[in-house]
Motif scaffolding. Structure first.
Motif, short mmCIF file in Angstrom:
data_model
loop_
_atom_site.label_atom_id
_atom_site.label_comp_id
_atom_site.label_asym_id
_atom_site.label_seq_id
_atom_site.Cartn_x
_atom_site.Cartn_y
_atom_site.Cartn_z
N LEU A 166 -4.72 0.19 -8.73
CA LEU A 166 -3.93 -0.92 -8.20
C LEU A 166 -3.04 -1.53 -9.27
O LEU A 166 -2.01 -2.14 -8.95
CB LEU A 166 -4.85 -1.99 -7.61
N ASP A 167 -3.41 -1.38 -10.53
CA ASP A 167 -2.56 -1.88 -11.61
C ASP A 167 -1.19 -1.22 -11.60
O ASP A 167 -0.19 -1.82 -12.01
CB ASP A 167 -3.22 -1.66 -12.97
N LYS A 168 -1.12 0.03 -11.12
CA LYS A 168 0.18 0.71 -11.03
C LYS A 168 1.09 0.02 -10.02
O LYS A 168 2.31 -0.03 -10.21
CB LYS A 168 -0.01 2.17 -10.63
N ILE A 169 0.52 -0.51 -8.94
CA ILE A 169 1.31 -1.22 -7.95
C ILE A 169 1.92 -2.46 -8.57
O ILE A 169 3.11 -2.75 -8.38
CB ILE A 169 0.44 -1.58 -6.73
N VAL A 170 1.12 -3.20 -9.32
CA VAL A 170 1.63 -4.39 -10.00
C VAL A 170 2.73 -4.02 -10.98
O VAL A 170 3.77 -4.68 -11.07
CB VAL A 170 0.47 -5.12 -10.72
N HIS A 171 2.52 -2.93 -11.74
CA HIS A 171 3.51 -2.45 -12.70
C HIS A 171 4.81 -2.07 -12.01
O HIS A 171 5.92 -2.43 -12.45
CB HIS A 171 2.93 -1.25 -13.45
N LEU A 172 4.70 -1.35 -10.90
CA LEU A 172 5.90 -0.92 -10.16
C LEU A 172 6.66 -2.11 -9.58
O LEU A 172 7.90 -2.11 -9.57
CB LEU A 172 5.50 0.03 -9.03
N ARG A 173 5.95 -3.10 -9.12
CA ARG A 173 6.63 -4.30 -8.60
C ARG A 173 7.37 -5.02 -9.72
O ARG A 173 8.50 -5.49 -9.54
CB ARG A 173 5.60 -5.23 -7.94
N LYS A 174 6.76 -5.10 -10.89
CA LYS A 174 7.41 -5.75 -12.03
C LYS A 174 8.67 -4.98 -12.44
O LYS A 174 9.73 -5.58 -12.68
CB LYS A 174 6.44 -5.83 -13.22
N GLN A 184 10.35 1.42 -2.27
CA GLN A 184 9.21 0.71 -1.71
C GLN A 184 7.94 1.23 -2.38
O GLN A 184 7.90 2.37 -2.87
CB GLN A 184 9.12 0.92 -0.20
N ILE A 185 6.91 0.38 -2.39
CA ILE A 185 5.64 0.74 -3.03
C ILE A 185 4.60 0.93 -1.93
O ILE A 185 4.36 0.03 -1.12
CB ILE A 185 5.18 -0.35 -4.00
N GLU A 186 3.99 2.10 -1.92
CA GLU A 186 2.99 2.44 -0.92
C GLU A 186 1.66 2.71 -1.60
O GLU A 186 1.61 3.27 -2.70
CB GLU A 186 3.44 3.68 -0.16
N MET A 187 0.56 2.30 -0.96
CA MET A 187 -0.76 2.66 -1.46
C MET A 187 -1.47 3.50 -0.42
O MET A 187 -1.32 3.30 0.79
CB MET A 187 -1.59 1.45 -1.84
N ASP A 188 -2.24 4.48 -0.89
CA ASP A 188 -2.88 5.45 -0.01
C ASP A 188 -4.28 5.74 -0.52
O ASP A 188 -4.45 6.28 -1.61
CB ASP A 188 -2.04 6.73 0.03
N GLY A 189 -5.28 5.35 0.29
CA GLY A 189 -6.64 5.72 -0.05
C GLY A 189 -7.65 4.62 0.14
O GLY A 189 -7.57 3.59 -0.52
N ILE A 206 3.75 -0.88 1.68
CA ILE A 206 3.30 -0.01 2.77
C ILE A 206 1.82 0.30 2.56
O ILE A 206 1.41 0.70 1.48
CB ILE A 206 4.11 1.30 2.81
N TYR A 207 1.04 0.11 3.63
CA TYR A 207 -0.38 0.43 3.61
C TYR A 207 -0.61 1.69 4.45
O TYR A 207 -0.31 1.70 5.65
CB TYR A 207 -1.20 -0.68 4.25
N VAL A 208 -1.12 2.74 3.84
CA VAL A 208 -1.56 3.91 4.59
C VAL A 208 -2.99 3.64 5.06
O VAL A 208 -3.87 3.34 4.25
CB VAL A 208 -1.51 5.19 3.74
N ILE A 209 -3.21 3.70 6.36
CA ILE A 209 -4.53 3.41 6.91
C ILE A 209 -5.08 4.66 7.60
O ILE A 209 -4.39 5.31 8.37
CB ILE A 209 -4.50 2.21 7.88
N GLY A 210 -6.33 4.98 7.27
CA GLY A 210 -6.91 6.21 7.77
C GLY A 210 -8.18 6.00 8.55
O GLY A 210 -8.31 5.06 9.33
N ARG A 211 -9.15 6.84 8.30
CA ARG A 211 -10.36 6.83 9.12
C ARG A 211 -11.23 5.62 8.83
O ARG A 211 -11.73 4.96 9.76
CB ARG A 211 -11.16 8.12 8.89
N SER A 212 -11.43 5.28 7.57
CA SER A 212 -12.35 4.18 7.26
C SER A 212 -11.78 2.82 7.60
O SER A 212 -12.53 1.86 7.80
CB SER A 212 -12.72 4.22 5.77
N GLY A 213 -10.44 2.72 7.68
CA GLY A 213 -9.83 1.43 7.96
C GLY A 213 -9.34 1.27 9.38
O GLY A 213 -9.06 0.15 9.82
N LEU A 214 -9.26 2.40 10.14
CA LEU A 214 -8.73 2.31 11.50
C LEU A 214 -9.41 3.30 12.44
O LEU A 214 -10.18 2.91 13.31
CB LEU A 214 -7.22 2.55 11.50
N PHE A 215 -9.12 4.58 12.31
CA PHE A 215 -9.48 5.55 13.33
C PHE A 215 -10.99 5.70 13.53
O PHE A 215 -11.45 6.04 14.62
CB PHE A 215 -8.87 6.91 13.01
N GLY A 216 -11.79 5.43 12.49
CA GLY A 216 -13.23 5.62 12.61
C GLY A 216 -14.01 4.36 12.92
O GLY A 216 -15.25 4.39 12.93
#
Length: 249
Positions: A166-174, A184-189, A206-216
């Motif tokens: 997640l530190d990379k997201i903060v770095h990219l925003r800066k 745009q900054i996307e996180m996946d996982g 952008i939030y990638v949402i998969g099985r643990s956060g949505l489908f399952g």
């Protein structure tokens, strides 16, 4: 800020995009789930794996074409492949709106591939796996439309969440704020109840949402979506409203 810190929640309206990962959906309910998500998601995340870059073989350009028969949402292809030029051309041929390449195998041809995608009127992104630093893409970061940060090891759903990423997201925003970059900054996982607060604090676009956060979450996509929204709101203090998270009073 480190990935494990918990700063005061920013009280500003903010809009994010939700990208369901179709690799994790229930294919027995493909049409029903897509029809429901068409009214709520912002784009679809399509994982394309070749069995070499990662062990699995998953979706394909053909899958994107089939999904387009029942959806007008933009498609974002996440390539986990060793031969990026081969797959990029296939995705250009079907006019996939966003093509995201693995930085680990794209350096050496990155400028050419980005130009090739842009010349076709499409958007180009790069994906950084957990061990890959942001510095890897600095030579061409100003040309990118999206940077995806993997917060799990790629190739399988259900991997351990790596909060340090997640530190990379903060770095990219800066970097974006300082230089006026347009990506745009996307996180996946592992985007789910256990990690909503940490992810929200890092503040990707952008939030990638998969099985643990949505489908399952439940057997019905309608109930799963409602549960996801409730879990996000309870974890972060942000209110979900028609594709946007808006700060509470």
């Amino acid at each position: 800020m480190t990935a494990t810190s918990t700063p005061t929640l920013t009280k500003r309206p903010r809009q994010i995009q939700l990208a369901p990962s179709l690799m994790t959906m229930d294919l027995d309910q493909f049409k029903e789930q897509i029809s429901f998500l068409n009214e709520r998601a912002n784009l679809y995340h399509i994982d394309i794996m070749d069995g070499h870059f990662v062990p699995n073989i998953t979706l394909s350009p053909w899958f994107i074409e089939q999904t387009r028969k029942i959806s007008d949402l933009p498609m974002s292809a996440h390539l986990m492949v060793t031969d990026a030029p081969f797959w990029v051309q296939q995705l250009i041929d079907i006019k996939c709106e966003m093509i995201c390449m693995p930085a680990e195998v794209s350096n050496g041809v990155a400028f050419r591939l980005i130009d090739q995608i842009h010349d076709a009127g499409l958007k180009a992104g790069m994906v950084l796996n957990p061990e890959t630093p942001v510095d890897t893409i600095l030579p061409y970061i100003d040309l990118l439309d999206k940077v995806t940060i993997m917060t799990i090891d790629p190739g399988f759903a259900g991997q351990r969440f790596l909060s340090v990423c997640l530190d990379k997201i903060v770095h990219l925003r800066k970097l974006r704020d300082e230089h006026g970059y347009g990506y745009q900054i996307e996180m996946d996982g592992s985007t789910n109840l256990a990690h909503w607060k940490l992810i929200s604090d890092a503040d990707p676009d952008i939030y990638v949402i998969g099985r643990s956060g949505l489908f399952g979450l439940t057997d019905r996509i309608e109930d799963s979506w409602d549960q996801m929204v409730h879990e996000y709101e309870q974890s972060t203090g942000y209110r979900f409203d028609n594709g946007r998270y808006i700060s509470k009073d």
